[in-house]
Design an enzyme around this catalytic site. Structure first.
Site, short mmCIF file in Angstrom:
data_model
loop_
_atom_site.label_atom_id
_atom_site.label_comp_id
_atom_site.label_asym_id
_atom_site.label_seq_id
_atom_site.Cartn_x
_atom_site.Cartn_y
_atom_site.Cartn_z
CG ASP A 189 52.27 90.19 32.34
OD1 ASP A 189 52.85 89.96 31.26
OD2 ASP A 189 51.87 89.31 33.11
CB CYS A 201 56.06 86.24 30.88
SG CYS A 201 54.42 86.84 30.58
CE LYS A 229 53.80 87.10 34.38
NZ LYS A 229 52.87 86.99 33.26
CG HIS A 284 55.70 83.39 34.46
ND1 HIS A 284 55.01 83.76 33.34
CD2 HIS A 284 55.68 82.03 34.48
CE1 HIS A 284 54.58 82.69 32.71
NE2 HIS A 284 54.98 81.63 33.38
CG HIS A 341 49.26 87.74 31.48
ND1 HIS A 341 48.44 86.63 31.56
CD2 HIS A 341 50.38 87.35 30.81
CE1 HIS A 341 49.06 85.61 30.97
NE2 HIS A 341 50.23 86.02 30.50
CG ASP A 377 56.06 90.85 30.35
OD1 ASP A 377 55.19 91.49 29.72
OD2 ASP A 377 55.86 89.69 30.77
CG ASN A 378 55.17 90.00 26.64
OD1 ASN A 378 55.40 89.29 27.62
ND2 ASN A 378 53.93 90.30 26.27
CE LYS A 399 52.32 86.70 26.25
NZ LYS A 399 51.47 86.59 27.44
CA CA Z 1 54.00 89.17 29.55
#
Ligand code: CA
Length: 509
Positions: free
Chosen positions: A39, A79, A132, A134, A256, A308-309, A343
């Site tokens: 993350d 995310c 996670k 989300h 994160h 994820d980013n 991000k």
């Molecule tokens: Ca993320």
């Protein structure tokens, strides 16, 4: 008669040869798939991607045994849309409501659609997710006090141990399958998301959160042990399903915010708490790899590791609350390497990420420069397991299996790739070395975008005119940092890519 035997031999052997060739292209056994999704870990956060102020021996080991991509992407730079695209094989901009989810958002993936876990379940895999989520749960506003559905189990997972959203927002509890873990019925959970954005407004375990949670005290997670729990539950899943094909998504919360590493990782990097949580992430990877080794599953497991980013220093600010001046503590660590943007951005730093594959004997070890995206996992896993996808399944997913395996000689699997921010008010298009970057339509709307951070010379140059006011074009082969806009010199390429972007956003692949 003299030639009969060779002829006969040739006739008999030909079909056998064909069978062998097919076996080589389509593995007879179904490899386990472990998809490790970090993350907010950026392109420059691991040793094997150039980091020097944080050590990541386990990630580096995976890379040295497998294939390290230099042009691997998430579809979106935050995310929720990123994870949506990975699981569905659909660009997030095609579906309304896929922006960053609150902790009481309803499930944003339709239960009937073919997702990565649903596809693999169909192929006989046992499917699990730990970490996670989300992507919303139940129906908005989520009721966490009863059976929570639809959720991961309704979109193809057999088992789920998840945090509903992110640790920077409520609720701060684990959900196992459809129930909050350790919930006392006499102390029900109530959420208040009237103030969802902006300053965190409540404290839990001494850490500020977005939204407010009352009740559920016995169920609160322990922030410093989130990684320990994710590692333990992941390894337990592997152990439990070692005798059957399994798919496990290990969705770490590292790195994160709020960054609350276990005390044993504090001070273990030379770039502050952010770096310490990378060390903690690496430890989690080590736990998973060691379990695969111990159970002698490594040779029959495709491990994919990505994020994820892209990286960001201190989005939402809780690190500062920990008394760490992030910029200073970061100590010049280039979390997105030479890439520009963070991000939330559509510069390469938003979506170009570490991306590593390993499957001993099947994945060529080395480095690959192929353009691939997480949105391609659905079609690639379909190819891996010999399944056909219906036209409506994963409309933006391309079979990049040859790239994931490191096969040489073919033409690139993916010609175009759309990159987006949270709500697709800002999109970009990749084609080979070219990057088309139209203006950010959301840039002037307050609260719609994440704050840019100035981190290194490339950032400083590009931030001078941030956000872009006009369409830009970069050639990433000689300008990976996206500092030289050459749109004026290439009107033909700008026109072609603009038309293509409009076409993709309107319809198919
Ligand atoms: Ca993320």
């Amino acid at each position: 008669m003299k030639h009969a035997l060779p002829l006969l031999t040739a006739l008999v052997l030909a079909p056998l040869g064909a069978v062998h060739a097919a076996d080589a292209a389509k593995p007879a056994s179904k490899p386990n798939i472990v998809f490790i999704l970090a993350d907010d870990i950026g392109y420059g956060d691991f040793g094997c991607y150039g980091a020097t102020k944080v050590k990541t021996p386990n990630v580096d080991r995976l890379a040295s045994q497998g294939l390290r991509f230099t042009d691997g992407h998430s579809m979106a730079s935050v995310c929720t849309p990123s994870r949506y695209s990975f699981l569905t094989g659909e660009y997030a901009f095609r579906k309304q409501g896929t922006g960053i989810a609150s902790g009481e958002e309803g499930l944003i993936i339709e239960p009937a659609r073919t997702t990565v876990p649903a596809l693999l379940k169909r192929a006989g895999y046992t499917t699990g997710i730990v970490g996670k989520w989300h992507l919303g749960l139940g129906t908005k506003p989520t009721d966490f006090n009863g059976e929570i559905k639809p959720g991961p189990l309704e979109i193809g997972f057999d088992y789920a141990w998840i945090m509903p959203a992110t640790a920077d927002r409520v609720p701060c509890v684990w959900v196992e399958n459809r129930r909050v873990v350790n919930l006392d019925p006499a102390d029900p959970i109530k959420l208040d998301y009237r103030v969802q954005r902006g300053e965190p407004r409540s404290f839990i375990n001494g850490i500020p959160r977005i939204g407010e949670q009352t009740g559920g005290k016995a169920a609160l997670w322990d922030d410093e042990n989130i990684s320990t729990v994710i590692a333990a539950k992941s390894c337990a899943f592997i152990e439990q399903h070692k005798g059957e094909p399994f798919f496990l998504e290990v969705a770490t919360h590292n790195i994160h915010v709020p960054r609350s590493p276990n005390p044993k990782f504090r001070g273990k990097s030379e770039c502050g708490v952010r770096g310490d949580t990378i060390v903690e992430f690496d430890w989690t990877v080590g736990q998973v790899l060691d379990t695969l080794d111990r159970l002698k599953l490594a040779d029959n497991t495709l491990v994919i590791l990505t994020s994820d980013n892209g990286g960001v220093l201190d989005n939402n600010g809780p690190d500062t609350v920990h008394g760490i001046g992030s910029l200073e503590a970061n100590n010049g660590h280039l979390f997105n390497g030479v890439l520009h943007g963070t991000k939330g951005s559509v510069y390469e730093g938003g979506t170009r990420l570490p991306f590593i594959t390993r499957w001993p004997g099947h994945v060529r070890s080395g480095v690959s420069d192929e353009l691939i995206c997480q949105v391609d996992m659905l079609a690639s896993f379909a190819a891996l397991t010999g399944q056909a996808l219906a036209p409506a399944d994963g409309p933006d997913s391309l079979n990049v299996l040859p790239a994931l395996l490191g096969e040489r000689g073919g033409k690139p699997c993916r010609e175009y790739l759309v990159e987006q921010n949270n709500d697709a008010s800002w999109v970009g298009l990749r084609k080979g070395p070219w990057k088309l970057l139209p203006p950010d339509k959301g840039a002037k709307a307050p609260g719609k975008r994440l704050k840019p951070e100035v981190e290194h010379p490339a950032e400083a140059v590009a931030n001078k005119d941030y956000p872009p006011e006009k369409i830009k074009l970069f050639n990433l082969t000689d300008d990976l940092s996206e500092t030289k806009d050459i749109a004026a010199a290439h009107p033909d390429i700008v026109a072609e890519m603009s038309a293509k972007l409009a076409e993709i956003m309107k319809s198919g692949k």
